[in-house]
Scaffold this motif. Structure first.
Motif, short mmCIF file in Angstrom:
data_model
loop_
_atom_site.label_atom_id
_atom_site.label_comp_id
_atom_site.label_asym_id
_atom_site.label_seq_id
_atom_site.Cartn_x
_atom_site.Cartn_y
_atom_site.Cartn_z
N SER A 148 11.01 13.36 14.68
CA SER A 148 12.31 13.35 15.36
C SER A 148 13.39 12.99 14.33
N PRO A 149 14.67 13.21 14.64
CA PRO A 149 15.71 12.81 13.68
C PRO A 149 15.61 11.33 13.30
N ARG A 150 15.37 10.45 14.27
CA ARG A 150 15.25 9.01 13.94
C ARG A 150 14.00 8.77 13.11
N GLY A 151 12.93 9.51 13.44
CA GLY A 151 11.69 9.40 12.67
C GLY A 151 11.89 9.84 11.23
N ARG A 152 12.65 10.92 11.05
CA ARG A 152 12.89 11.41 9.69
C ARG A 152 13.76 10.45 8.88
N GLU A 153 14.71 9.83 9.56
CA GLU A 153 15.56 8.83 8.88
C GLU A 153 14.69 7.66 8.41
N PHE A 154 13.78 7.26 9.27
CA PHE A 154 12.86 6.17 8.93
C PHE A 154 11.98 6.59 7.74
N ALA A 155 11.46 7.81 7.81
CA ALA A 155 10.61 8.32 6.72
C ALA A 155 11.38 8.35 5.41
N ALA A 156 12.63 8.82 5.47
CA ALA A 156 13.42 8.95 4.25
C ALA A 156 13.67 7.59 3.62
N PRO A 207 0.84 -1.20 0.00
CA PRO A 207 0.00 0.00 0.00
C PRO A 207 0.87 1.25 0.00
N VAL A 208 0.31 2.38 -0.39
CA VAL A 208 1.08 3.64 -0.36
C VAL A 208 1.53 3.90 1.08
N LEU A 209 2.82 4.16 1.27
CA LEU A 209 3.37 4.26 2.62
C LEU A 209 3.47 5.71 3.09
N ARG A 245 6.25 12.62 -1.48
CA ARG A 245 5.31 13.73 -1.35
C ARG A 245 5.29 14.18 0.11
N LEU A 246 5.42 15.48 0.32
CA LEU A 246 5.49 16.01 1.68
C LEU A 246 4.24 16.84 1.98
N LEU A 247 3.64 16.53 3.12
CA LEU A 247 2.38 17.18 3.49
C LEU A 247 2.48 17.71 4.92
N ALA A 277 9.05 6.06 3.50
CA ALA A 277 7.78 6.75 3.21
C ALA A 277 7.72 7.25 1.78
N GLU A 278 6.53 7.15 1.22
CA GLU A 278 6.28 7.79 -0.07
C GLU A 278 5.58 9.13 0.15
N CYS A 279 4.87 9.24 1.26
CA CYS A 279 4.25 10.51 1.67
C CYS A 279 4.65 10.74 3.13
N VAL A 280 5.18 11.91 3.43
CA VAL A 280 5.57 12.21 4.80
C VAL A 280 4.70 13.35 5.31
#
Ligand SMILES: Cc1cc2nc3c(=O)[nH]c(=O)nc-3n(C[C@H](O)[C@H](O)[C@H](O)COP(=O)(O)O)c2cc1C
Length: 467
Positions: free
Chosen positions: A230-238, A222-224, A276-278, A241-244
């Motif tokens: 947080s910095p760790r959260g952003r690393e995970f997103a990068a 599914p679209v993620l 995609r950033l929202l 994630a397809e949409c953050v």
């Protein structure tokens, strides 16, 4: 030609999601959240308004950080009671054709095999319109509900989520090869056993044999979505994630975080434009600016202050109850959500005071961007923010449900359409294709899930795949 702006509706299967107290307003309909027709009516409205998706939040425990008590949350209906979000999706999908459904599900408590199966099922039933907001959960009570004596430390939750996703990718992308489903009536063979593979994952947190129980769905994965700041959260997103979903209250902070995510994605070998950033946005719109400002003041009068504080304290891990209003609230790490904790500290190295933080947390629209005005004024703000932040779109936070969405659809959407910033019709295709264009139904090759699909195929070509 200006880019179209992405819009999701931000909702939760509960009485009060973000605007606490407003459920009691005479124009509010949230009391009907237990009725299926509340959800199907909402989905039809959003599809009429050509929204990209309905985004559903979820929590697995009660907010009990504020004063160490759950009473303010329970009394105010603050995300409790809360029903399961996934179960509303098939009914909404049956009444719509294009709207996407991005649903929050935690990686911290229920193991990946059953989750992967549920989302594949939904992706089939919706014909490829499902997204998953990957959350790790920030409420200590949720941990206790699932048999843990304490919440897993913040960064470790993301380590576990990394492995959780790897298991899901292997089930969704690798287990059933393209062409595994034969559906051959003449030979009475539904699937080719040589093309259906075990995953045999043995990891730190999970052991999963496979194969996946579901045949490949239109999007496989599914679209993620991801919403950790947080910095760790952003690393995970990068990485995933397809949409953050960024949280922020200033355009400068949002631009900085957006650039950080794109840079981290590029460092991981992903195309930064493939994300995609929202951010969240609340809108109060009326025929004239004066009318809209009057309405905002009136809505503010309905706010349940204790309820707003219950949510902020549970999300951030800061207990503001009974504290000296003049004392500084120095930002510090907690095991709850570090993005929430940092929200009001933006540009304030010594931190805001306890009183300022509480007042901000309790004001409507202070934890999001807020546009109050006529349709033209609101559209100007939206276009301005897109320009200033480099973001691709917004999750719309309602104050009144569904009135805030109805106003947006009837007043702001036509204005944005006139400016060429909003779709007038849906394109055919899956949720991922709505976001990334025709032909993009599956994860791209530079995504870790896409790499697992390609890796599985190349290993098989080399004759190395287990049967
Ligand atoms: C806008 C936004 C929406 C979120 N929605 C949810 C949600 O529905 N359920 C949940 O458990 N966490 C939700 N979160 C929390 C994040 O997924 C994350 O667990 C939390 O922010 C802690 O991570 P962080 O410290 O990296 O920010 C949300 C966070 C943000 C910023």
């Amino acid at each position: 030609m200006p880019e179209r702006i992405i819009f999701n509706a931000f909702e939760m299967n509960c009485l009060a999601h973000m605007a606490h107290g407003l459920w009691a307003h005479p124009a509010d309909n949230r009391r009907r959240y237990t009725e299926l027709s509340y959800w199907t009516d909402l989905a039809e409205l959003l599809e009429r308004g050509r929204f990209d998706a309905l985004f559903l939040a979820d929590v697995l425990g009660v907010y009990d950080t504020y004063g160490g008590s759950r009473d303010p949350a329970v009394a105010g209906g603050v995300q409790v009671p809360a029903n399961d979000p996934l179960l509303t999706v098939p009914a909404m999908a049956a009444r719509t054709e294009h709207l996407g459904f991005a649903v929050s599900v935690s990686t911290s408590y229920e193991p990946p095999f059953g989750h992967a199966r549920r989302l594949s099922t939904l992706d089939h039933l919706t014909r490829g319109r499902v997204g998953w907001n990957v959350v790790t959960s920030y409420l200590p009570g949720a941990a206790r509900n699932f048999g843990h004596s304490r919440m897993t430390p913040h960064d470790e939750r993301y380590d576990r989520a990394d492995e959780y996703l790897e298991v899901c990718y292997r089930l969704w992308e690798e287990s059933w090869e393209d062409g595994a489903v034969l559906a051959d009536r003449e030979r009475q063979r539904y699937a080719d056993p040589a093309k259906v593979h075990a995953v045999d994952h043995a990891g730190t947190w999970f052991d999963v044999a496979g194969p996946h129980l579901c045949e490949p769905s239109p999007q496989r994965t599914p679209v993620l979505y991801q919403a950790g700041n947080s910095p760790r959260g952003r690393e995970f997103a990068a990485r995933h994630a397809e949409c953050v979903f960024l949280s922020g209250v200033t355009p400068e902070g949002l631009r900085r975080d957006a650039e950080d995510i794109r840079a981290r994605a590029a460092a991981q070998g992903r195309d930064p434009r493939g994300i995609r950033l929202l951010t969240s946005l609340a809108v109060v719109v009326a025929g004239t600016g004066a009318e809209a400002r009057h309405r905002y003041a009136e809505l503010q009068g309905w706010v349940d202050r204790e309820g707003m504080l219950a949510q902020f304290c549970g999300t951030s891990g800061f207990d503001l109850h009974g504290r000296d209003r003049a004392a500084p609230l120095v930002p510090h790490r907690t095991d709850h959500g570090q993005g929430a904790a940092a929200l009001f500290a933006e540009g304030r190295p010594d931190g805001p005071t306890v009183g300022e933080t509480a007042d901000n947390a309790a004001a409507l629209g202070r934890t999001t961007l807020l546009a109050v005005g006529s349709p033209g004024e609101v559209a100007d703000r939206i276009e301005g923010w897109v320009e200033e932040t480099g973001l691709d779109g917004f999750n719309l936070v309602p104050f009144l449900a569904p009135g805030s969405f109805t106003d947006f659809v009837d007043l702001v959407v036509p204005e944005l359409q006139r400016r060429g910033r909003y779709r007038t019709e849906y394109e055919p295709g899956t949720f991922r294709e709505q976001l990334f264009g025709p032909g993009a139904a599956l994860l791209p090759a530079d995504h870790p899930g896409g790499r697992i699909r390609a890796g599985g195929a190349s290993a098989r070509t080399a004759g190395a795949a287990p049967g």
